[in-house]
Design a protein around this motif. Structure first.
Motif, mmCIF file in Angstrom:
data_model
loop_
_atom_site.group_PDB
_atom_site.id
_atom_site.type_symbol
_atom_site.label_atom_id
_atom_site.label_comp_id
_atom_site.label_asym_id
_atom_site.label_seq_id
_atom_site.Cartn_x
_atom_site.Cartn_y
_atom_site.Cartn_z
ATOM 1 N N VAL A 86 7.749 -59.975 55.799
ATOM 2 C CA VAL A 86 8.348 -58.633 55.714
ATOM 3 C C VAL A 86 7.567 -57.760 54.726
ATOM 4 O O VAL A 86 7.206 -56.620 55.023
ATOM 5 C CB VAL A 86 9.850 -58.713 55.320
ATOM 6 C CG1 VAL A 86 10.435 -57.316 55.205
ATOM 7 C CG2 VAL A 86 10.622 -59.541 56.337
ATOM 8 N N CYS A 123 8.501 -65.405 49.834
ATOM 9 C CA CYS A 123 9.619 -64.452 49.841
ATOM 10 C C CYS A 123 10.449 -64.528 48.551
ATOM 11 O O CYS A 123 10.864 -65.601 48.126
ATOM 12 C CB CYS A 123 10.507 -64.730 51.038
ATOM 13 S SG CYS A 123 11.919 -63.627 51.116
ATOM 14 N N LEU A 124 10.688 -63.365 47.968
ATOM 15 C CA LEU A 124 11.464 -63.294 46.726
ATOM 16 C C LEU A 124 12.936 -63.000 47.006
ATOM 17 O O LEU A 124 13.719 -62.759 46.091
ATOM 18 C CB LEU A 124 10.893 -62.203 45.821
ATOM 19 C CG LEU A 124 9.458 -62.435 45.315
ATOM 20 C CD1 LEU A 124 8.890 -61.163 44.702
ATOM 21 C CD2 LEU A 124 9.422 -63.578 44.314
ATOM 22 N N GLY A 125 13.299 -62.968 48.273
ATOM 23 C CA GLY A 125 14.699 -62.736 48.644
ATOM 24 C C GLY A 125 15.106 -61.273 48.572
ATOM 25 O O GLY A 125 16.288 -60.963 48.538
ATOM 26 N N ARG A 126 14.151 -60.380 48.506
ATOM 27 C CA ARG A 126 14.457 -58.942 48.452
ATOM 28 C C ARG A 126 13.804 -58.219 49.627
ATOM 29 O O ARG A 126 13.312 -57.094 49.472
ATOM 30 C CB ARG A 126 13.955 -58.347 47.128
ATOM 31 C CG ARG A 126 14.509 -58.997 45.900
ATOM 32 C CD ARG A 126 16.028 -58.733 45.791
ATOM 33 N NE ARG A 126 16.579 -59.503 44.680
ATOM 34 C CZ ARG A 126 16.697 -59.013 43.448
ATOM 35 N NH1 ARG A 126 16.334 -57.798 43.194
ATOM 36 N NH2 ARG A 126 17.191 -59.776 42.500
HETATM 37 S S1 FES Z 1 9.374 -61.104 52.486
HETATM 38 FE FE1 FES Z 1 8.992 -60.260 50.529
HETATM 39 S S2 FES Z 1 10.878 -60.423 49.495
HETATM 40 FE FE2 FES Z 1 11.222 -61.377 51.405
#
Ligand code: FES
Length: 156
Positions: A86, A123-126
């Motif tokens: 993302v 991914c940092l969950g944001r």
């Molecule tokens: S893909 Fe970057 S925070 Fe989830």
């Protein structure tokens, strides 16, 4: 800048954990976080091995297995820029380019002044506010180059 965590401080940190194996990873995190260069130095590993009754080989094996531990010195600020899908789709690749152009650092490199280490994070969950990054314990979202400039200038 202080370059090493003193033996006294290392022992003090270790003693704040019970000496059983289930506390080892937390203790290693605490040592790494307390180190002025944010890594597990030889001295940290030797003392942790003694405290948890491990061999030098065992402690090195553990430290090198987990990606969250570093065996080489890092900057005062660890920038973990998300490279997951993302954030990538929302332009994090251009932010990596910015760090390379502006600060001369690619992922896992440290600026010459020892201030910043860039890392490529999962991914940092944001994702809802992508692109995202963490600097030490703080998360920053909806990043643009201008926002990064402002964040960094507030750190210096
Ligand atoms: S893909 Fe970057 S925070 Fe989830």
């Amino acid at each position: 800048m202080q370059q090493e965590l003193s033996l006294e401080k290392i022992v003090e940190i270790l003693r704040s954990f019970p000496p059983q194996r289930e506390h080892l990873l937390k203790a290693m995190h605490a040592l790494q976080n307390a180190h002025p260069q944010h890594y597990l130095s030889e001295l940290c590993l030797i003392e942790a091995a003694k405290y948890f009754k491990l061999t030098k080989g065992q402690i090195y094996g553990i430290a090198s297995y987990y990606t969250m531990f570093s065996l080489k010195p890092r900057g005062k600020y660890i920038i973990r820029l998300c490279k997951s899908p993302v954030c990538h789709a929302m332009g994090s690749h251009s932010l990596f380019d910015y760090f390379e152009k502006e600060y001369g650092i690619k992922p896992y490199e440290t600026t010459n002044d020892g201030l910043f280490t860039l890392e490529a994070s999962e991914c940092l969950g944001r994702c809802g506010k992508a692109p995202s990054m963490m600097i030490n314990e703080h998360v920053y979202t909806e990043l643009t180059i201008d926002k990064i400039k402002e964040i960094i200038s507030n750190l210096k």
